[in-house]
Design an enzyme around this catalytic site. Sequence first.
Site, PDB file in Angstrom:
ATOM      1  N   THR A   1       0.824  -1.204   0.000  1.00  0.00           N
ATOM      2  CA  THR A   1       0.000   0.000   0.000  1.00  0.00           C
ATOM      3  C   THR A   1       0.858   1.252   0.000  1.00  0.00           C
ATOM      4  O   THR A   1       0.441   2.303  -0.499  1.00  0.00           O
ATOM      5  CB  THR A   1      -0.943  -0.010   1.214  1.00  0.00           C
ATOM      6  OG1 THR A   1      -1.702  -1.223   1.206  1.00  0.00           O
ATOM      7  CG2 THR A   1      -1.897   1.171   1.199  1.00  0.00           C
TER       8      THR A   1
ATOM      9  N   TYR B   1       4.954 -11.985   5.534  1.00  0.00           N
ATOM     10  CA  TYR B   1       3.825 -11.469   4.763  1.00  0.00           C
ATOM     11  C   TYR B   1       3.434 -12.527   3.739  1.00  0.00           C
ATOM     12  O   TYR B   1       4.156 -12.760   2.767  1.00  0.00           O
ATOM     13  CB  TYR B   1       4.236 -10.161   4.090  1.00  0.00           C
ATOM     14  CG  TYR B   1       3.143  -9.394   3.385  1.00  0.00           C
ATOM     15  CD1 TYR B   1       1.804  -9.758   3.450  1.00  0.00           C
ATOM     16  CD2 TYR B   1       3.457  -8.253   2.644  1.00  0.00           C
ATOM     17  CE1 TYR B   1       0.821  -9.040   2.806  1.00  0.00           C
ATOM     18  CE2 TYR B   1       2.482  -7.520   1.993  1.00  0.00           C
ATOM     19  CZ  TYR B   1       1.170  -7.918   2.075  1.00  0.00           C
ATOM     20  OH  TYR B   1       0.200  -7.199   1.430  1.00  0.00           O
TER      21      TYR B   1
ATOM     22  N   LYS C   1       1.530 -11.300   8.640  1.00  0.00           N
ATOM     23  CA  LYS C   1       0.437 -10.570   8.007  1.00  0.00           C
ATOM     24  C   LYS C   1      -0.214 -11.541   7.045  1.00  0.00           C
ATOM     25  O   LYS C   1       0.393 -11.981   6.060  1.00  0.00           O
ATOM     26  CB  LYS C   1       0.923  -9.321   7.274  1.00  0.00           C
ATOM     27  CG  LYS C   1      -0.223  -8.560   6.600  1.00  0.00           C
ATOM     28  CD  LYS C   1       0.263  -7.364   5.804  1.00  0.00           C
ATOM     29  CE  LYS C   1      -0.911  -6.678   5.093  1.00  0.00           C
ATOM     30  NZ  LYS C   1      -0.473  -5.565   4.212  1.00  0.00           N
TER      31      LYS C   1
ATOM     32  N   VAL D   1      -3.655  -5.534  10.034  1.00  0.00           N
ATOM     33  CA  VAL D   1      -2.923  -4.545   9.237  1.00  0.00           C
ATOM     34  C   VAL D   1      -3.902  -4.107   8.159  1.00  0.00           C
ATOM     35  O   VAL D   1      -4.143  -4.834   7.188  1.00  0.00           O
ATOM     36  CB  VAL D   1      -1.639  -5.119   8.625  1.00  0.00           C
ATOM     37  CG1 VAL D   1      -0.960  -4.064   7.758  1.00  0.00           C
ATOM     38  CG2 VAL D   1      -0.689  -5.611   9.707  1.00  0.00           C
TER      39      VAL D   1
END
Length: 300
Positions: A54, A142, A170, A210
């Site tokens: 992001t 992640y 995540k 998150v």
Amino acid sequence: MTTSTRRPAPFGRTLCAMITPFTEEGALDLDGAQRLAAHLVARGCDGLVLGGTTGESPTTTDGEKARLVAAVREAVGDRAALVTGVGTSDTRHTVELARAAGKAGANGVLVVTPYYSRPPQEAVAAHFRQVADASDLPVMLYDIPGRTGTRIEPDTMIRLADHPRIVAVKDCSYDFLGTLKVLGRTELAYYAGCDEHVLALYAVGAAGCVSTVANAVPDRVAAILAAFDAGDTARAAGLQRAVTPLTEAMMGAGLPGTVTAKALLARLGLPAGPVRAPLLPADRETADGLLTAYRALTAG
């Protein structure tokens, strides 16, 4: 699961996957990043993820990543944990970024599965171990196979949990059964990386989330977790459902969350700026729809 029995949240509970503000000319906007970070923390975020997907990590330089962390640390002090994205498709480069993150003031690093090369699971595990060995910072893995082409299989995650600095995940795997398996067999702190899964994952033992949607409504995302912690599961469910139209507008519109988050933040007068190529900005109709969904959520 009550707060007293929930596993530790090493980077806070309500983390925002913060966009990286740019000037209209496309340069890094450190003043804007500081103002946005302070705004997010004041409205409920106790952690920020900088320089992730992001945050347009593919198109920010190593120097920009380090300066961003240092600037946000100056703005928020110790009021929020800072996790910075260091994952690349090159293990050596990822190690360099992890070392630089510690010097810049990060509390932890977010390391995505190496992308494009599609390494087998033994190579995936070796990559994460090398990064964790190279820095004193704790690591958040992640898992987002939809972007990388390679997931971190549950059995690999279980093996990696033995490393003392690999402490969190995540989770964007969309494999709830696999997530439950890892939660049941490790002490890894799981963070929901998909906004529609915030409450569902928290209810089965995740440490927090998150959230990309938190760029626009940090207080609403934080309230979901707070309600559940208070034992008001009906309210938590209602809050999660209430955020759904905005989540769909931001994350289900066929555009990256970076694009929609920046479009909405710009309409709200918050620091954002343009996206960097190859991304393109949202069109006016999309931005109008985002603002409509935001106003419907916040009108009450």
